[in-house]
Enzyme design. Structure first.
Site, PDB file in Angstrom:
ATOM      1  N   LEU A   1       0.898   5.466  -4.134  1.00 46.47           N
ATOM      2  CA  LEU A   1       1.458   6.240  -5.395  1.00 46.47           C
ATOM      3  C   LEU A   1       2.352   7.286  -5.040  1.00 46.47           C
ATOM      4  O   LEU A   1       2.530   8.377  -5.581  1.00 46.47           O
ATOM      5  CB  LEU A   1       0.213   6.923  -6.052  1.00 46.47           C
ATOM      6  CG  LEU A   1      -0.734   5.984  -6.898  1.00 46.47           C
ATOM      7  CD1 LEU A   1      -1.707   6.727  -7.279  1.00 46.47           C
ATOM      8  CD2 LEU A   1      -0.155   5.135  -7.648  1.00 46.47           C
TER       9      LEU A   1
ATOM     10  N   THR B   1       7.116  -8.027  -8.515  1.00 42.60           N
ATOM     11  CA  THR B   1       7.527  -8.298  -7.142  1.00 42.60           C
ATOM     12  C   THR B   1       8.831  -9.303  -7.260  1.00 42.60           C
ATOM     13  O   THR B   1       9.792  -9.148  -6.216  1.00 42.60           O
ATOM     14  CB  THR B   1       6.360  -9.108  -6.616  1.00 42.60           C
ATOM     15  OG1 THR B   1       5.210  -8.418  -6.511  1.00 42.60           O
ATOM     16  CG2 THR B   1       6.782  -9.601  -5.183  1.00 42.60           C
TER      17      THR B   1
ATOM     18  N   ASN C   1       4.166   5.958 -16.524  1.00 44.77           N
ATOM     19  CA  ASN C   1       2.789   5.379 -15.989  1.00 44.77           C
ATOM     20  C   ASN C   1       2.146   6.819 -15.484  1.00 44.77           C
ATOM     21  O   ASN C   1       2.774   7.513 -14.505  1.00 44.77           O
ATOM     22  CB  ASN C   1       3.052   4.313 -14.763  1.00 44.77           C
ATOM     23  CG  ASN C   1       1.846   3.941 -14.253  1.00 44.77           C
ATOM     24  OD1 ASN C   1       0.911   4.558 -13.551  1.00 44.77           O
ATOM     25  ND2 ASN C   1       1.581   2.778 -14.423  1.00 44.77           N
TER      26      ASN C   1
ATOM     27  N   ALA D   1       0.778  -1.122  -0.046  1.00 46.92           N
ATOM     28  CA  ALA D   1      -0.056   0.030  -0.030  1.00 46.92           C
ATOM     29  C   ALA D   1       0.994   1.319  -0.132  1.00 46.92           C
ATOM     30  O   ALA D   1       1.033   1.915   1.045  1.00 46.92           O
ATOM     31  CB  ALA D   1      -0.956   0.027   1.373  1.00 46.92           C
TER      32      ALA D   1
ATOM     33  N   ASN E   1      -2.652   4.347 -15.428  1.00 43.70           N
ATOM     34  CA  ASN E   1      -3.045   3.655 -14.208  1.00 43.70           C
ATOM     35  C   ASN E   1      -4.511   3.665 -13.715  1.00 43.70           C
ATOM     36  O   ASN E   1      -4.578   4.888 -13.067  1.00 43.70           O
ATOM     37  CB  ASN E   1      -1.741   3.776 -13.289  1.00 43.70           C
ATOM     38  CG  ASN E   1      -2.344   2.800 -11.864  1.00 43.70           C
ATOM     39  OD1 ASN E   1      -3.248   2.061 -11.865  1.00 43.70           O
ATOM     40  ND2 ASN E   1      -1.442   2.997 -10.821  1.00 43.70           N
TER      41      ASN E   1
ATOM     42  N   ILE F   1      -1.808  -7.582 -15.332  1.00 46.04           N
ATOM     43  CA  ILE F   1      -2.903  -6.980 -14.288  1.00 46.04           C
ATOM     44  C   ILE F   1      -2.181  -6.124 -13.067  1.00 46.04           C
ATOM     45  O   ILE F   1      -1.076  -6.446 -12.928  1.00 46.04           O
ATOM     46  CB  ILE F   1      -3.870  -8.162 -13.719  1.00 46.04           C
ATOM     47  CG1 ILE F   1      -2.935  -9.261 -12.877  1.00 46.04           C
ATOM     48  CG2 ILE F   1      -4.765  -8.901 -14.873  1.00 46.04           C
ATOM     49  CD1 ILE F   1      -3.649 -10.195 -12.300  1.00 46.04           C
TER      50      ILE F   1
ATOM     51  N   CYS G   1      -5.214   1.403  -9.312  1.00 50.69           N
ATOM     52  CA  CYS G   1      -4.174   1.052  -8.375  1.00 50.69           C
ATOM     53  C   CYS G   1      -5.513   0.872  -7.107  1.00 50.69           C
ATOM     54  O   CYS G   1      -6.251   1.808  -6.888  1.00 50.69           O
ATOM     55  CB  CYS G   1      -3.558   2.631  -8.068  1.00 50.69           C
ATOM     56  SG  CYS G   1      -2.818   2.462  -6.523  1.00 50.69           S
TER      57      CYS G   1
ATOM     58  N   THR H   1      -2.542  -5.307  -9.170  1.00 48.86           N
ATOM     59  CA  THR H   1      -2.741  -6.176  -7.942  1.00 48.86           C
ATOM     60  C   THR H   1      -4.428  -6.255  -7.337  1.00 48.86           C
ATOM     61  O   THR H   1      -5.254  -5.462  -7.993  1.00 48.86           O
ATOM     62  CB  THR H   1      -2.094  -5.368  -6.744  1.00 48.86           C
ATOM     63  OG1 THR H   1      -2.424  -3.993  -6.591  1.00 48.86           O
ATOM     64  CG2 THR H   1      -0.442  -5.211  -7.220  1.00 48.86           C
TER      65      THR H   1
HETATM   66  C1  LIG Z   1       5.838  -2.399  -4.300  1.00 50.09           C
HETATM   67  C2  LIG Z   1       4.964  -2.410  -5.650  1.00 50.09           C
HETATM   68  C3  LIG Z   1       4.801  -0.963  -6.258  1.00 50.09           C
HETATM   69  C4  LIG Z   1       3.951  -0.776  -7.333  1.00 50.09           C
HETATM   70  N1  LIG Z   1       3.556   0.416  -7.815  1.00 50.09           N
HETATM   71  C5  LIG Z   1       2.946   0.575  -8.843  1.00 50.09           C
HETATM   72  C6  LIG Z   1       2.692   1.937  -9.504  1.00 50.09           C
HETATM   73  O1  LIG Z   1       3.305   2.781  -8.840  1.00 50.09           O
HETATM   74  N2  LIG Z   1       1.972   2.125 -10.570  1.00 50.09           N
HETATM   75  C7  LIG Z   1       1.251   0.879 -11.371  1.00 50.09           C
HETATM   76  O2  LIG Z   1       0.597   1.075 -11.982  1.00 50.09           O
HETATM   77  N3  LIG Z   1       1.394  -0.384 -10.751  1.00 50.09           N
HETATM   78  C8  LIG Z   1       2.269  -0.615  -9.350  1.00 50.09           C
HETATM   79  N4  LIG Z   1       2.505  -1.817  -9.008  1.00 50.09           N
HETATM   80  C9  LIG Z   1       1.799  -3.033  -9.733  1.00 50.09           C
HETATM   81  C10 LIG Z   1       2.748  -3.763 -10.658  1.00 50.09           C
HETATM   82  O3  LIG Z   1       3.208  -2.672 -11.482  1.00 50.09           O
HETATM   83  C11 LIG Z   1       2.063  -5.076 -11.141  1.00 50.09           C
HETATM   84  O4  LIG Z   1       1.140  -4.663 -11.712  1.00 50.09           O
HETATM   85  C12 LIG Z   1       1.552  -6.112 -10.008  1.00 50.09           C
HETATM   86  O5  LIG Z   1       2.721  -5.862  -8.809  1.00 50.09           O
HETATM   87  C13 LIG Z   1       1.718  -7.393 -10.473  1.00 50.09           C
HETATM   88  O6  LIG Z   1       2.865  -7.866 -11.035  1.00 50.09           O
HETATM   89  P1  LIG Z   1       3.984  -8.863 -10.068  1.00 50.09           P
HETATM   90  O7  LIG Z   1       3.158  -9.647  -9.422  1.00 50.09           O
HETATM   91  O8  LIG Z   1       5.011  -9.284 -11.031  1.00 50.09           O
HETATM   92  O9  LIG Z   1       4.540  -7.619  -9.120  1.00 50.09           O
HETATM   93  C14 LIG Z   1       3.296  -1.775  -7.942  1.00 50.09           C
HETATM   94  C15 LIG Z   1       3.504  -3.212  -7.385  1.00 50.09           C
HETATM   95  C16 LIG Z   1       4.367  -3.252  -6.269  1.00 50.09           C
HETATM   96  C17 LIG Z   1       4.535  -4.805  -5.655  1.00 50.09           C
END
Ligand SMILES: Cc1cc2nc3c(=O)[nH]c(=O)nc-3n(C[C@H](O)[C@H](O)[C@H](O)COP(=O)(O)O)c2cc1C
Length: 312
Positions: free
Chosen positions: A76, A274, A102, A73, A130, A195, A133, A197
């Site tokens: 942003l 991740t 983004n 969490a 985005n 996708i 979020c 999260t």
């Molecule tokens: C710590 C963290 C920060 C993230 N920050 C953003 C963000 O600023 N903008 C966004 O569109 N997605 C953000 N995401 C989502 C990731 O870009 C991604 O869509 C999501 O984590 C699924 O991919 P993964 O399982 O490989 O992490 C973030 C994810 C994580 C874990």
């Protein structure tokens, strides 16, 4: 074993040297991982979400590890548009791979302001919108769960970005993701990124309080991978395949086999999120692993794998 593999893919009119990105928010503005990862070896780079004003993000703890994943969490947190242009853009300008910024905001006009300001930057190939979020009170996921709002925000931002590529990032937390995907594509999206999260919670049973200060967070990592593969394949079949729209797939990708699954499901490229926290260089290993798989299978061109699922 000397067979040459062409790893290049077409992505919304761009040619990428290979199909592997890092995912937004997990590699900041590109400088943070420079010691561990040569960004120029990737297929493309996506910045953390940028908003008009700087944001500190949520109070800590804002990350917690869960079984086969993590909750975040962050809220942003970012330097804001002006500082991004002054301090971060010069770093991104030096990259030789396509760079996507983004975009995030609390109102449509905030998204448009950031997009318009950056639309003429030659070093930016495109934008990732985005609208998914789960960790902010205003804006964020609310834009991405209602098809009418998806249409409105996508067409407004599409106008603002001009000739640059617009990719819309979808939330999995909807009843039918194809309805949202169709709204984005019909409003001008050149690509879909999927996708983001899943909204989720972890509780400390000693205090009976949520572990995250924000109470809820977004679940990412291997736990969400099979759902991401399913949703990508569904959108590929129902929305993008016949329209020439490309998908950037993400959600729990850790290995080359994971990435190949996403590509077979219908993604033209993938992003690693991740997994970079555990192994910052893993995106590069994934590119190598995709090549090895192609050699083993006698595939000369990675493009052959896109949407090659044998279920119809
Ligand atoms: C710590 C963290 C920060 C993230 N920050 C953003 C963000 O600023 N903008 C966004 O569109 N997605 C953000 N995401 C989502 C990731 O870009 C991604 O869509 C999501 O984590 C699924 O991919 P993964 O399982 O490989 O992490 C973030 C994810 C994580 C874990």
């Amino acid at each position: 074993m000397n067979q040459a593999v062409d790893t290049s893919v077409e992505f919304a009119g761009l040619r990428l040297a290979n199909p592997v990105f890092t995912a937004s928010g997990t590699c900041g503005y590109a400088d943070e991982l420079a010691d561990f990862l040569d960004i120029n070896q990737l297929g493309g780079f996506i910045t953390i979400s940028i908003t008009v004003k700087p944001r500190k993000g949520h109070a800590t703890p804002r990350i917690v590890e869960t079984d086969a994943g993590m909750l975040n969490a962050i809220g942003l947190a970012n330097v804001g548009l002006e500082k991004f242009i002054e301090e971060k853009l010069p770093i991104l300008t030096k990259l030789t791979v396509p760079v996507f910024v983004n975009l995030a905001g609390e109102t449509i006009s905030e998204y448009v302001t950031v997009a318009q300001r950056l639309a003429n930057e030659p070093s930016i190939a495109g934008f990732e919108l985005n609208i998914s979020c789960p960790n902010v009170e205003r804006g964020g996921i609310t834009f991405g769960t209602d098809p009418a709002q998806v249409t409105e925000i996508t067409s407004a931002v599409k106008k603002a970005v001009g000739e640059k590529v617009l990719m819309v990032k979808l939330s999995p937390t909807v009843t039918d993701i194809s309805v949202i995907a169709r709204a984005a594509v019909e409003a001008g999206a050149d690509a879909l990124s999927m996708i983001n999260t899943f909204t989720a919670m972890a509780i400390d049973i000693e205090t009976r309080k949520p572990i995250l200060a924000n109470k809820t967070g977004g679940l990412s990592g291997p736990a969400i991978k099979p759902i991401a593969v399913y949703l990508i394949n569904k959108v590929y079949k129902e929305v993008t395949r016949n329209r020439g729209i490309t998908i950037l797939g993400m959600g729990g990708i850790r290995t080359a086999s994971d990435a190949i699954e996403f590509i077979i499901a219908g993604a033209s490229a993938v992003a690693v999120g991740t997994a970079s926290f555990i192994e910052p260089g893993c995106a590069i290993k994934i590119i190598e692993g995709i090549k090895r798989y192609c050699v083993r299978k006698g595939i000369t061109n990675v493009k052959e794998l896109i949407g090659s699922l044998e279920d119809w």
